[in-house]
Write a protein that holds these residues in place. Structure first.
Motif, PDB file in Angstrom:
ATOM      1  N   LYS A   1      -5.464   3.770  -1.950  1.00  0.00           N
ATOM      2  CA  LYS A   1      -4.816   2.551  -1.476  1.00  0.00           C
ATOM      3  C   LYS A   1      -5.216   2.181  -0.049  1.00  0.00           C
ATOM      4  O   LYS A   1      -4.399   1.730   0.745  1.00  0.00           O
ATOM      5  CB  LYS A   1      -3.293   2.684  -1.588  1.00  0.00           C
TER       6      LYS A   1
ATOM      7  N   SER B   1       0.816  -1.216   0.000  1.00  0.00           N
ATOM      8  CA  SER B   1       0.000   0.000   0.000  1.00  0.00           C
ATOM      9  C   SER B   1       0.844   1.257   0.000  1.00  0.00           C
ATOM     10  O   SER B   1       0.338   2.349  -0.293  1.00  0.00           O
ATOM     11  CB  SER B   1      -0.911   0.009   1.231  1.00  0.00           C
TER      12      SER B   1
ATOM     13  N   SER C   1       0.952   1.116   6.562  1.00  0.00           N
ATOM     14  CA  SER C   1       1.404   0.359   5.395  1.00  0.00           C
ATOM     15  C   SER C   1       1.100  -1.112   5.626  1.00  0.00           C
ATOM     16  O   SER C   1       1.103  -1.588   6.763  1.00  0.00           O
ATOM     17  CB  SER C   1       2.899   0.565   5.137  1.00  0.00           C
TER      18      SER C   1
ATOM     19  N   LEU D   1      -6.190  -2.694  -4.265  1.00  0.00           N
ATOM     20  CA  LEU D   1      -5.901  -1.275  -4.059  1.00  0.00           C
ATOM     21  C   LEU D   1      -5.900  -0.560  -5.409  1.00  0.00           C
ATOM     22  O   LEU D   1      -4.857  -0.169  -5.939  1.00  0.00           O
ATOM     23  CB  LEU D   1      -4.531  -1.104  -3.375  1.00  0.00           C
TER      24      LEU D   1
ATOM     25  N   GLU E   1      -6.883   2.412  -6.320  1.00  0.00           N
ATOM     26  CA  GLU E   1      -6.678   3.873  -6.304  1.00  0.00           C
ATOM     27  C   GLU E   1      -7.701   4.608  -7.162  1.00  0.00           C
ATOM     28  O   GLU E   1      -7.437   5.679  -7.692  1.00  0.00           O
ATOM     29  CB  GLU E   1      -5.273   4.236  -6.775  1.00  0.00           C
TER      30      GLU E   1
END
Length: 535
Positions: free
Chosen positions: A481, A318, A432, A474, A476
């Motif tokens: 993310k 991420s 993260s 993820l 986006e």
């Protein structure tokens, strides 16, 4: 062209044939040369025979008054031999000839005086310089494709071998139509042209998708005989594009049964951990499949088929995402000086205030009801030194404190989608992870039938099918993310082609090709998110 009404259909058919010729892309080769005697004088009316034992192909031609001959529209392949003979001279044979896509192979003969029963045999390929065409490009053959290490096993990754090709796309290029799930569709710049200025052909048929002008059909690597990349000075058969012409030729069956089987495995065992991630992400990719080629009727009908399956599971990093601190998740904003997030001030540095009037539906009335004390329009939310609710809305010694019981139900439900910090950078809390995994499933196969006839020419039929399902955790698109907002991309590509190549006479070839390509694409269909609206 004016046609009488009762001949409209005939005229339309003729116009289609004439216009179709402009879109023809050659998928064959040619053999030409000159036959001379020991003194260098031309040998007219010599017999030249072209053979291929793999397919039983045999063609004959006579030299003209200048000793020249030519075979047009010869199928690409290996093990060709060319034999020249004339009365009063020994036979001469050149063996081991390999013909490449769009190649004009030159086989010249210098006959030796002698008995016709004697034969001079030459084995071994000679260096060829194409003097019959001005177009620039190169042919990448199957051995080079299958022996080079390719991440994903796609011929698209080999386009950068040709001079003038930039194998990466610029930031300005539109490249959102991945092929085979998450594969490269060939958005490369050639000789400084735009990434969308390239043409992609498979067996001479157009396989370009209509949005980004990338390739929609990418045959399995083991099914490709070779592909030719033309970068400049194209022949008249090509048009519409200023970049490159990429023409892929798939394999055909022969008189021998041949095939292959394979599996390629890639995992994370030798991978390093991303510096910002807490742990190394999972990675499992399996690519497996095979090919089979065989004669159905020897020297007449041939079959070739291929299949490849791809399965991939990979933990996606991420990166660092700034998130609220643990205190802020509980409504305590006393650490704003440390976290670096925006304070409760406007652009001029003045404390932000409650907007609106005293009506029952505005902020002041709503906050008064939830907090249990009076809040007036224009009152500051917080300022340095505010420690009592008679001074500001959210009093606090070092920062405002917003009690969770006054939060709206929507805010409380949304908070569960915002992850808790796993670290910080300069005091700013961040998150993260590599726990979120993308998932790819791709199935592709192709079939090709080739029929050689004496009077109706050579027929070929080809079908390719590619179905892919790509889950991106993820994307986006819906969030930056943040886990929980995954999306799936579904694609299905098909190509169906029938072609006929007929040799009308030694100087005339008629080629007809019907090609249909379909690319269905659904990008980033949400499969996660906030859930049902009533929740």
């Amino acid at each position: 062209m004016i046609c009488p009404s009762h001949r409209n259909l005939v005229c339309l058919f003729v116009l289609l044939l004439l216009s179709g010729q402009l879109l023809r892309a050659e998928v064959t080769a040619g053999v030409l040369g000159t036959v001379v005697d020991p003194s260098g004088a031309a040998v007219p009316n010599a017999t030249v025979v072209l053979k291929n034992p793999d397919t039983g192909l045999e063609r004959r031609a006579k030299t003209n008054g200048s000793g020249d001959y030519e075979f047009l529209a010869v199928p690409v392949g290996e093990k060709y031999s060319v034999q020249a003979e004339a009365k009063g001279f020994e036979k001469s044979v050149q063996n081991g000839i390999k013909l490449l896509l769009n190649q004009k192979y030159r086989a010249d003969f210098k006959l030796v005086v002698g008995a016709v029963t004697e034969t001079v045999e030459v084995t071994g390929a000679t260096a060829q310089v194409d003097t019959s065409s001005t177009q620039l490009g190169d042919v990448i053959e199957d051995k080079k494709m299958t022996t080079l290490p390719l991440n994903g096993r796609s011929y698209i990754d080999l386009l950068g071998l040709q001079a003038g090709v930039v194998p990466i796309a610029s930031d300005a290029a539109v490249n959102d139509r991945a092929v085979s799930g998450n594969g490269n569709s060939g958005q490369v710049s050639v000789n400084g042209q735009r990434e969308s200025a390239n043409s992609f052909l498979v067996n001479g048929g157009d396989v370009e998708e209509s949005v980004d002008n990338g390739a929609s059909i990418v045959p399995t690597l083991d099914s490709i005989q070779e592909f030719r990349l033309l970068t400049n000075s194209f022949n008249a058969e090509y048009g519409r594009f200023s970049g490159a012409i990429v023409n892929v030729l798939t394999k055909s069956g022969t008189n021998e049964i041949h095939g292959s089987a394979y599996e390629f495995l890639r995992n994370e065992k030798l991978d390093a951990r991303n510096y910002f991630d807490l742990e190394r992400g999972a990675f499992k990719r399996n690519q497996f499949g095979g090919t089979i080629g065989a004669p159905v009727v020897k020297n007449k009908l041939f079959f070739f088929g291929d299949y490849q399956g791809t399965r991939e599971v990979r933990g996606v990093s991420s990166g660092l995402i700034n998130v609220p601190s643990v205190l802020e998740r509980g409504g305590d904003f006393s650490d704003l000086a440390t976290t670096g997030f925006a304070t409760f001030t406007d652009s001029d540095g003045n404390p932000t205030v409650v907007r609106g009037d005293a009506s029952p539906t505005n902020f002041a009335a709503t906050l008064s009801q939830r907090l249990g004390y009076a809040v007036t329009p224009g009152e500051s939310y917080w300022f340095q030194g505010c420690t009592a609710n008679t001074q500001c809305v959210f009093p606090g010694v070092n920062g405002p404190f917003i009690p969770p019981f006054v939060w709206s139900p929507v805010a409380e439900k949304t908070l569960k989608f915002i992850p808790t910090p796993t670290g910080d950078s300069g005091g700013t809390p961040n998150f993260s992870t590599t726990a979120e995994k993308l998932n790819l499933r791709d199935e592709k196969f192709g079939m090709k039938l080739d029929l050689n006839t004496a009077h109706l020419g050579n027929w070929s039929g080809y079908y390719h099918f590619d179905d892919a399902n790509f889950l991106n955790p993820l994307p986006e698109v819906f969030a930056s993310k943040v886990p929980g907002f995954s999306a799936v991309t579904l694609s299905r590509a098909q190509q169906f082609q029938v072609s006929n190549t007929a040799i009308l006479n030694p100087n005339t070839v008629n080629e007809v090709r019907l090609n249909y390509t379909r690319f269905a694409f659904l990008k980033n269909k949400p499969v996660g998110g906030l859930g049902k609206i009533e929740d």
